[in-house]
Structure formats: structure tokens, C-alpha cells
Design a protein around this motif. Structure first.
Motif, mmCIF file in Angstrom:
data_model
loop_
_atom_site.group_PDB
_atom_site.id
_atom_site.type_symbol
_atom_site.label_atom_id
_atom_site.label_comp_id
_atom_site.label_asym_id
_atom_site.label_seq_id
_atom_site.Cartn_x
_atom_site.Cartn_y
_atom_site.Cartn_z
ATOM 1 N N GLU A 174 64.637 -18.009 49.735
ATOM 2 C CA GLU A 174 64.350 -16.888 50.625
ATOM 3 C C GLU A 174 64.668 -15.541 49.969
ATOM 4 O O GLU A 174 64.313 -14.496 50.508
ATOM 5 N N CYS A 188 59.687 -4.226 52.612
ATOM 6 C CA CYS A 188 59.779 -4.753 53.973
ATOM 7 C C CYS A 188 58.886 -3.961 54.923
ATOM 8 O O CYS A 188 58.157 -4.547 55.741
ATOM 9 N N ILE A 282 64.393 -4.729 59.813
ATOM 10 C CA ILE A 282 64.727 -4.482 58.412
ATOM 11 C C ILE A 282 66.175 -4.022 58.401
ATOM 12 O O ILE A 282 66.495 -2.928 58.870
ATOM 13 N N LYS A 301 71.413 -10.686 60.066
ATOM 14 C CA LYS A 301 70.670 -11.846 59.574
ATOM 15 C C LYS A 301 71.295 -13.152 60.064
ATOM 16 O O LYS A 301 70.593 -14.149 60.281
ATOM 17 N N MET A 310 64.700 -9.287 58.118
ATOM 18 C CA MET A 310 64.748 -9.135 56.667
ATOM 19 C C MET A 310 66.022 -8.391 56.309
ATOM 20 O O MET A 310 66.262 -7.289 56.809
ATOM 21 N N HIS A 311 66.850 -8.983 55.471
ATOM 22 C CA HIS A 311 68.167 -8.426 55.144
ATOM 23 C C HIS A 311 68.177 -7.926 53.706
ATOM 24 O O HIS A 311 67.926 -8.695 52.776
ATOM 25 N N CYS A 312 68.454 -6.626 53.520
ATOM 26 C CA CYS A 312 68.395 -5.997 52.197
ATOM 27 C C CYS A 312 69.790 -5.618 51.723
ATOM 28 O O CYS A 312 70.569 -5.009 52.468
ATOM 29 N N VAL A 328 66.223 -8.889 48.851
ATOM 30 C CA VAL A 328 65.921 -9.032 50.266
ATOM 31 C C VAL A 328 65.856 -10.507 50.594
ATOM 32 O O VAL A 328 65.257 -11.291 49.858
ATOM 33 N N GLY A 330 64.101 -12.552 52.932
ATOM 34 C CA GLY A 330 62.894 -12.148 53.628
ATOM 35 C C GLY A 330 62.481 -12.956 54.829
ATOM 36 O O GLY A 330 61.505 -12.601 55.502
ATOM 37 N N TYR A 333 58.806 -13.557 56.041
ATOM 38 C CA TYR A 333 57.998 -12.627 55.255
ATOM 39 C C TYR A 333 58.235 -12.769 53.746
ATOM 40 O O TYR A 333 57.728 -11.974 52.964
ATOM 41 N N THR A 334 58.989 -13.776 53.337
ATOM 42 C CA THR A 334 59.391 -13.891 51.932
ATOM 43 C C THR A 334 58.198 -13.919 50.984
ATOM 44 O O THR A 334 58.170 -13.204 49.974
ATOM 45 N N LEU A 337 56.513 -10.540 50.728
ATOM 46 C CA LEU A 337 57.358 -9.597 49.991
ATOM 47 C C LEU A 337 57.282 -9.853 48.492
ATOM 48 O O LEU A 337 57.180 -8.919 47.694
#
Length: 472
Positions: A174, A188, A282, A301, A310-312, A328, A330, A333-334, A337
Motif C-alpha cells: 500500500e 492524492c 488526505i 488512517k 490516504m496517509h502522507c 503515501v 494510499g 487509491y494506491t 497514485l
């Protein structure tokens, strides 16, 4: 999760009481006997906890009298109130103002209260250099090519282990390694929005988030935040019910510029709210490792059950500024991204990834973090004490439990942009409030950075700032 030793947990609890003002400057903390009875621990545990609090600079022993909260912990200035804010969608046009402010901060002789980074002297740069050499020696010819698309496998494993320490079980697949957190955040937004869409952000917000929205032609819906408790969830709920918001960009821990952090219950409520509306989050969490005390914060997350968040993150604020390595996690959305990254920058520098992977394995990251957090906590107390001495008594200031920023709300007659110019003429930088708002609000506010070693120069700069503020 990190398992705290009993004396560390006790020190953490007393430290929180001091930061929250329950124990004020010159208050006597419980005697060893009282602490033993109250917390059901041994005298040896209490002594170790008190020695640790002494080392943090929070308490001091007085001969034949006991332990007392140190005077420099005094919090004489009140906390800001949450400001009312219109939640209507706003076109973003702040870049020229932001660039004009940032461009004037490059002089190395300027007192760096306006900087976005802590002092480089707080980072293990020499040890990182050795990890760079070691990491490069271990790189195989295949990895030099393969890591450009997949990211360094060992680095991803180490990042996944950091998530485990906060109670979040995250598959390595991920993770998308990026050129710092800013690329991750940009990707993101591109993954879940189109030009003209509405994005909910905090007010005040990190100015770079405003610039990203401006570049992508997105509209901001500014949600006010409480200086201690974070995003106004009632206002967010109203906005989600009445506006076609397509994404949220929030900081859950030590928000820049306020320093606020969401409680666990608020994180759960926010997660439930976003899942009910199916609005992607995000999460900008670059300050997560800079918590005071021993207990790590659990990211939003960790409250996500279907990949909506989504964790940045990044190493730029806690370990390696300039290495430009972020990531990230994701969720659903991985893949998108990863494809967007390959269509733009392809990959962060392979040597930087290899260096960080080696350092996280062998360099003593947690030992470095303990030292860094200790330094930042002492520096925060020094800035708060200096502000109480030199700024008008009606000034308000935040008291974050981590990070390295304080948010000041000055008397209403103070013009933050003019204050910025006058201070800069005296060799002192600060970040004026209007750069943190799509509406250019917060005209009498400023963010100050306490992430640099405190000394006579810092103290004198606070005194000069106070004189300028008093002159309005």
C-alpha cells in the motif's frame, strides 16, 4: 504499540499535567510517598520518573523541600479562541503573497522564527552520511532500476514497522514512496479531484496546501480549527451536508500552523463522518514523530476500514531535511497514485532511499527522536516564557503537545504583514497569518518556529518583536 516502562508512563502523565496548566510554575508536585500511594508504584519508579522530568527541564528539586515545576514553564498568556469562519467555497490566489514572504527568509543571518523547518543541528547528518555510503554499497544493479518504480523494499518495510508502533497494520504494497510529502499530497489530490472541485481544508491551513489547490484550480472550503482540539467537526458536518465537497485535506497531529491535535474520540467521529459521506481524506501527518512524551499518536488512517483514507508522511521534519523522501499509504487509491507518480517524477533519488533504509535499520532512529523531542519541548517552553515577558498581556498563544510551531494571536490593531516587514528589517523572520488562509484572514496573527536552539539571540529577538508589537 510501544510498551512504556512504568516510570516513563508516570513521567508522561505528570508532564501532561504541567503542559495543560494543571500543575503551574512553582507548584510542588506530589512527594515520593504521595506518588507511590496515588499511582501504586515503588519509590524507585517515582525517583526514575522525577529524574526523567528533571532531564526534560520540567521540574527541579529544592533542598529539603521536594520537587517543583520549573519557573520557565509558566504559561502567562491565554490560549486563542476558535475564530468564526465562513465555510463558503473560495477561489485560491495566495501564491504571490506566499512567495514574497518566503523569498525574504533566505538570509542565513536572520533569526529563523519564520522557518518551516527545525534547525539542521538537531539532525544526525553525519550518521546519515555513513548510512548513505553503506546503503549505496549494498545496492544491487537490479535494485538501482527496480527501486525507481517500486521504491526501496527495505525502506518500505521500515515505514510499515513505524505504522505498527502506532497500532496500524499496513501492508507494504500500500506504500508509494514519493519525493517528500508534498509530492504525496499533490498526487492524492490529483487522484480524487478535477479542476473546479471543492476541497475542505483547515483554517488556518498550511500555506503549501493553498498553493496546491491554486495550482490544480480547486476551490477551498475553510473549516475552523480549535487551537487545542483541532477541526470543528460540527462545522465540517454542516459543510458536507450542504456543499459538494470532493475531498478533505487535514492534519490530525500538531497541525501547521496551529499545533492542534485531534483526540482519539474526535478521530473516530471524523472517520465515521467521512465514511458516511464516502469523502476521501488526505491526511498530512509529517509531524507525527514529534510528539512530546513517549506515547505515539495514532493516525486517522488507523480508523479507516475500507481504504478511503490516504496517509502522507515524510522524513524531512524529523530526520533528513533535503533528502526529499516521503510516502503515501494510499488505500484504495494506491494503484492510481503509483501511476500518477510514474507519469511525473518516476521516483525519489535511489541513494536517498537507500540511506534512510540503512539508517532506520542501524542508526538508532528512536534514540535520535527522544533527543529531538526533548530539545523541542525545552525550546517551546523557552519561547512561551519569553513571549510572556515581552509581548502584550492580551496576546494569546497555543500550547501544542508536539511539533515546533506556536500560533500567536496579537491585539487586533497589530497588522501581521506590517509586523513581518518591520521585524525583517531588524533581522527577525516570522510567518504572518494571512499566508495561511485562502481568504487572507488572520490579519493579527503569526506563526513562530521554536525549532532552533534557544540562546541570547533568540531571547533578544523576542524582546525586539515585543517592542514592535507594542508600537502598533
Amino acid at each position: 504499540m510501544i510498551k512504556l516502562k512504568r516510570y516513563e508512563k508516570l513521567a508522561d502523565e505528570i508532564s501532561a499535567l504541567i503542559r495543560e496548566g494543571v500543575l503551574a510554575a512553582n507548584d510542588r508536585i506530589p512527594s515520593v510517598r504521595q506518588a507511590c500511594n496515588t499511582y501504586n508504584v515503588s519509590p524507585a519508579t517515582v525517583f526514575k520518573a522525577y529524574y526523567l522530568l528533571e532531564d526534560r527541564g520540567l521540574i527541579q528539586a529544592r533542598e529539603r523541600s521536594g520537587y517543583y515545576v520549573r519557573e520557565h514553564v509558566q504559561q502567562a498568556l491565554a490560549e486563542p479562541a476558535m475564530q468564526a469562519h465562513d465555510a463558503a467555497a473560495t477561489d485560491v490566489d495566495v501564491s504571490e503573497l506566499v512567495f514574497s514572504v518566503l523569498g525574504s527568509l533566505k538570509n542565513p543571518h536572520t533569526v529563523p522564527f519564520g522557518s518551516a523547518f527545525p534547525s539542521a543541528d538537531l539532525f544526525p547528518l553525519a550518521r546519515l552520511a555513513r548510512s548513505m555510503s553503506q546503503g549505496l554499497r549494498q545496492l544491487s544493479p537490479h535494485a538501482i532500476i527496480a527501486d525507481q518504480t517500486d521504491g526501496n523494499a527495505e525502506l518500505k518495510r521500515q515505514v510499515a514497522m513505524r505504522y505498527m508502533m502506532t497500532g496500524v497494520m499496513l501492508p507494504m504494497e500500500e506504500l508509494v514512496i514519493t519525493n517528500g510529502a508534498m509530492e504525496a499530497l499533490n498526487l492524492c489530490l490529483q487522484a480524487v479531484t478535477e479542476p473546479g472541485d471543492l476541497v475542505a481544508i483547515e483554517a488556518p491551513a498550511f500555506y503549501a496546501s493553498l498553493q496546491v489547490l491554486e495550482r490544480l484550480k480547486l476551490k477551498a472550503v475553510e473549516i475552523p480549527i480549535h487551537p487545542r482540539d483541532g477541526i470543528d467537526l460540527d462545522r465540517l458536518e454542516e459543510s458536507l451536508a450542504t456543499l459538494p465537497i470532493k475531498a478533505c485535506w487535514f492534519m490530525s497531529s500538531f497541525q501547521n500552523p496551529i499545533g492542534a491535535s485531534l483526540s482519539d474520540s474526535s478521530k473516530q467521529r471524523l472517520s465515521d463522518l467521512l465514511h458516511r459521506h464516502q469523502i476521501p481524506l488526505i491526511e498530512d501527518d509529517v509531524y507525527a514523530e514529534l510528539h512530546f512524551g513517549f506515547r505515539p499518536t495514532r493516525p486517522l488512517k488507523g480508523y479507516d476500514n475500507d481504504g478511503l483514507f490516504m496517509h502522507c508522511g515524510s522524513f524531512s521534519k524529523c530526520l533528513a531535511p533535503g533528502y526529499r523522501v516521503g510516502w503515501v499509504a494510499g488505500g484504495r487509491y494506491t494503484q492510481k497514485l503509483a501511476q500518477l507518480k510514474l507519469m511525473t517524477t518516476i521516483s525519489p533519488a535511489i541513494p536517498s532511499q537507500a540511506a534512510l533504509a540503512d539508517y532506520l535499520q542501524h542508526g538508532g532512529f528512536d534514540r535520535h527522536l527522544r533527543k529531538l523531542r526533548h530539545s523541542l519541548e525545552l525550546q517551546q517552553q523557552a519561547m512561551l516564557a519569553a513571549a510572556a515577558r515581552h509581548f502584550p498581556k492580551s496576546t494569546r498563544v497555543t500550547r501544542p503537545n508536539g511539533g515546533y510551531f506556536l500560533w500567536f494571536e496579537f491585539p487586533e490593531q497589530v497588522n501581521a504583514l506590517k509586523l513581518f516587514q518591520l521585524a525583517l528589517a531588524q533581522g527577525i523572520s516570522l510567518a504572518p497569518g494571512p499566508i495561511f488562509s485562502a481568504k487572507r484572514a488572520f490579519n493579527h496573527c503569526a506563526r513562530l518556529n521554536y525549532g532552533h536552539p534557544w540562546g541570547k539571540t533568540s531571547e533578544r529577538a523576542m524582546e525586539v518583536l515585543g517592542q514592535i508589537i507594542h508600537s502598533f
